[in-house]
Motif scaffolding. Structure first.
Motif, PDB file in Angstrom:
ATOM      1  N   LEU A 143       0.827  -1.222   0.000  1.00 45.01           N
ATOM      2  CA  LEU A 143       0.000   0.000   0.000  1.00 45.01           C
ATOM      3  C   LEU A 143       0.858   1.269   0.000  1.00 45.01           C
ATOM      4  O   LEU A 143       0.376   2.339  -0.367  1.00 45.01           O
ATOM      5  N   ARG A 144       2.126   1.150   0.416  1.00 44.11           N
ATOM      6  CA  ARG A 144       3.005   2.334   0.408  1.00 44.11           C
ATOM      7  C   ARG A 144       3.418   2.726  -1.003  1.00 44.11           C
ATOM      8  O   ARG A 144       3.915   3.835  -1.216  1.00 44.11           O
ATOM      9  N   GLU A 147      -0.083   5.426  -6.040  1.00 44.72           N
ATOM     10  CA  GLU A 147      -1.158   5.055  -6.976  1.00 44.72           C
ATOM     11  C   GLU A 147      -0.772   5.491  -8.388  1.00 44.72           C
ATOM     12  O   GLU A 147      -0.068   6.496  -8.537  1.00 44.72           O
ATOM     13  N   ARG A 149      -1.718   1.642  -8.003  1.00 51.52           N
ATOM     14  CA  ARG A 149      -0.947   0.504  -7.493  1.00 51.52           C
ATOM     15  C   ARG A 149      -1.259  -0.759  -8.296  1.00 51.52           C
ATOM     16  O   ARG A 149      -2.318  -0.887  -8.906  1.00 51.52           O
ATOM     17  N   GLU A 188     -11.143  -7.298   0.962  1.00 47.48           N
ATOM     18  CA  GLU A 188     -10.621  -6.175   1.753  1.00 47.48           C
ATOM     19  C   GLU A 188      -9.796  -5.208   0.919  1.00 47.48           C
ATOM     20  O   GLU A 188      -9.761  -4.010   1.184  1.00 47.48           O
ATOM     21  N   LEU A 189      -9.096  -5.739  -0.085  1.00 42.44           N
ATOM     22  CA  LEU A 189      -8.185  -4.907  -0.879  1.00 42.44           C
ATOM     23  C   LEU A 189      -8.898  -4.210  -2.036  1.00 42.44           C
ATOM     24  O   LEU A 189      -8.264  -3.493  -2.816  1.00 42.44           O
ATOM     25  N   GLY A 191     -10.428  -1.824  -4.535  1.00 39.59           N
ATOM     26  CA  GLY A 191     -10.237  -0.392  -4.734  1.00 39.59           C
ATOM     27  C   GLY A 191      -8.821   0.097  -4.488  1.00 39.59           C
ATOM     28  O   GLY A 191      -8.504   1.251  -4.763  1.00 39.59           O
ATOM     29  N   THR A 192      -7.941  -0.789  -3.981  1.00 36.96           N
ATOM     30  CA  THR A 192      -6.558  -0.356  -3.706  1.00 36.96           C
ATOM     31  C   THR A 192      -5.635  -0.563  -4.904  1.00 36.96           C
ATOM     32  O   THR A 192      -4.522  -0.053  -4.925  1.00 36.96           O
ATOM     33  N   ILE A 194      -4.438  -3.426  -5.406  1.00 34.56           N
ATOM     34  CA  ILE A 194      -3.683  -4.620  -4.998  1.00 34.56           C
ATOM     35  C   ILE A 194      -4.621  -5.826  -5.049  1.00 34.56           C
ATOM     36  O   ILE A 194      -5.784  -5.725  -4.647  1.00 34.56           O
TER      37      ILE A 194
END
Ligand SMILES: NC(=O)c1ccc[n+]([C@@H]2O[C@H](COP(=O)([O-])OP(=O)(O)OC[C@H]3O[C@@H](n4cnc5c(N)ncnc54)[C@H](O)[C@@H]3O)[C@@H](O)[C@H]2O)c1
Length: 267
Positions: A143-144, A147, A149, A188-189, A191-192, A194
């Motif tokens: 996540l670091r 974007e 990502r 859970e991920l 929209g990220t 990932i």
């Protein structure tokens, strides 16, 4: 995929070593993580430090000694050690793009109620707990990355995740847990950018399969070939090829999936 960075556990032999090889060949930098010593809770050998060093040196040559492969000794049950491994990959190469949980063990050969508690615990803590811990320490690093990502969390489940295999109850439970974990992480991920996916290998020619044969009183790993509809064992490179695809840019549409790579074993 040049410039991408992966961390692979269970990297000293078998499917993990094949995955390191596949990633390095495609231009990735890889931190190759393994316990690299025997486990007193388990009656068969783990990979050695020499195995891990060999994977590193062979892949260093493959990568033209460009510093793209580094070995790292850590037990996947050790949260702090895995967190340090993630930090080392970020420090060395500037970030993390894929975390791939290949470390795993097997134990059983007797009904659940006759299995030593220490072996039950080792299977659950390594095969499920180790994957959860890798997810917990690596996803913040994925996540670091800025974007947009394209991070990847990948794990190895097993045909044992969906088949009730006698004398391997805790292994089946742990692998079913990995499949559940991947489905939840995929959600859970969302929209990220990932993704989280797993592969479920069938019988693949590696030391863990030799130990499975011993647990079932079979002469050798080759004895499992007849159970797979395509009539042979899988090669670790065949599992690694699917992990490489899932780690790469062509797999953007797949998340929360557990892909069988099993020669039809799950049919
Ligand atoms: N080979 C098969 O037939 C098969 C089938 C289905 C699933 N799998 C799964 O594939 C994964 C890889 O297995 P493999 O076939 O390469 O087996 P393998 O025994 O050749 O390799 C496992 C690696 O994990 C390492 N390891 C074990 N415990 C560890 C720990 N606590 N911390 C860090 N490293 C540890 C070992 O040292 C070894 O290098 C495992 O999760 C296994 O359950 C294998």
């Amino acid at each position: 995929m040049t410039g991408r960075v992966a961390l692979v556990t269970g990297a000293a032999r078998g499917i993990g070593a094949a995955t390191v090889r596949a990633l390095v060949t495609e231009g990735w930098s890889v931190l190759a993580v393994d316990r690299a010593t025997d486990d007193p809770d388990l009656p068969y050998p783990m990979a050695s430090r020499a195995d891990l060093d060999r994977v590193v040196s062979e892949n260093c040559s493959r990568a033209g000694d460009s510093g793209r492969v580094q070995g790292y000794v850590a037990d996947v049950r050790d949260h702090a050690a895995l967190a340090s491994a993630v930090a080392e990959a970020e420090r060395r190469w500037g970030g993390l793009d894929a975390a791939i949980a290949c470390a795993g063990v097997i134990a059983g050969g007797v009904p659940l109620w006759q299995m030593p508690t220490s072996q039950q615990q080792a299977v659950l803590d390594i095969d499920l707990g180790g994957v959860i811990t890798l997810a917990a320490v690596s996803i913040p690093a994925l996540l670091r990355r800025p974007e947009p990502r394209s991070g990847r969390f990948l794990a190895i489940a097993s045909s044992a995740a969906t088949r009730g295999m006698p004398m391997l109850a805790t292994y089946c439970a742990a692998k079913a847990g990995v499949a559940g974990l991947i489905r939840a992480l995929g959600a859970e991920l969302g929209g990220t950018g990932i993704t989280a996916n797993a592969v479920s290998p069938g019988s693949t020619d590696s030391p863990i399969l030799a130990e499975s044969a011993r647990l079932y009183g079979l002469p050798d790993a080759q004895s499992f070939a007849v159970q797979q509809p395509f009539g042979r064992l899988l090669h670790p490179d065949e599992i690694a090829a699917t992990l490489l695809f899932l780690a790469g840019s062509a797999s953007t549409g797949i998340t929360g999936a557990v892909l069988p790579v099993d020669g039809g074993l799950s049919l």
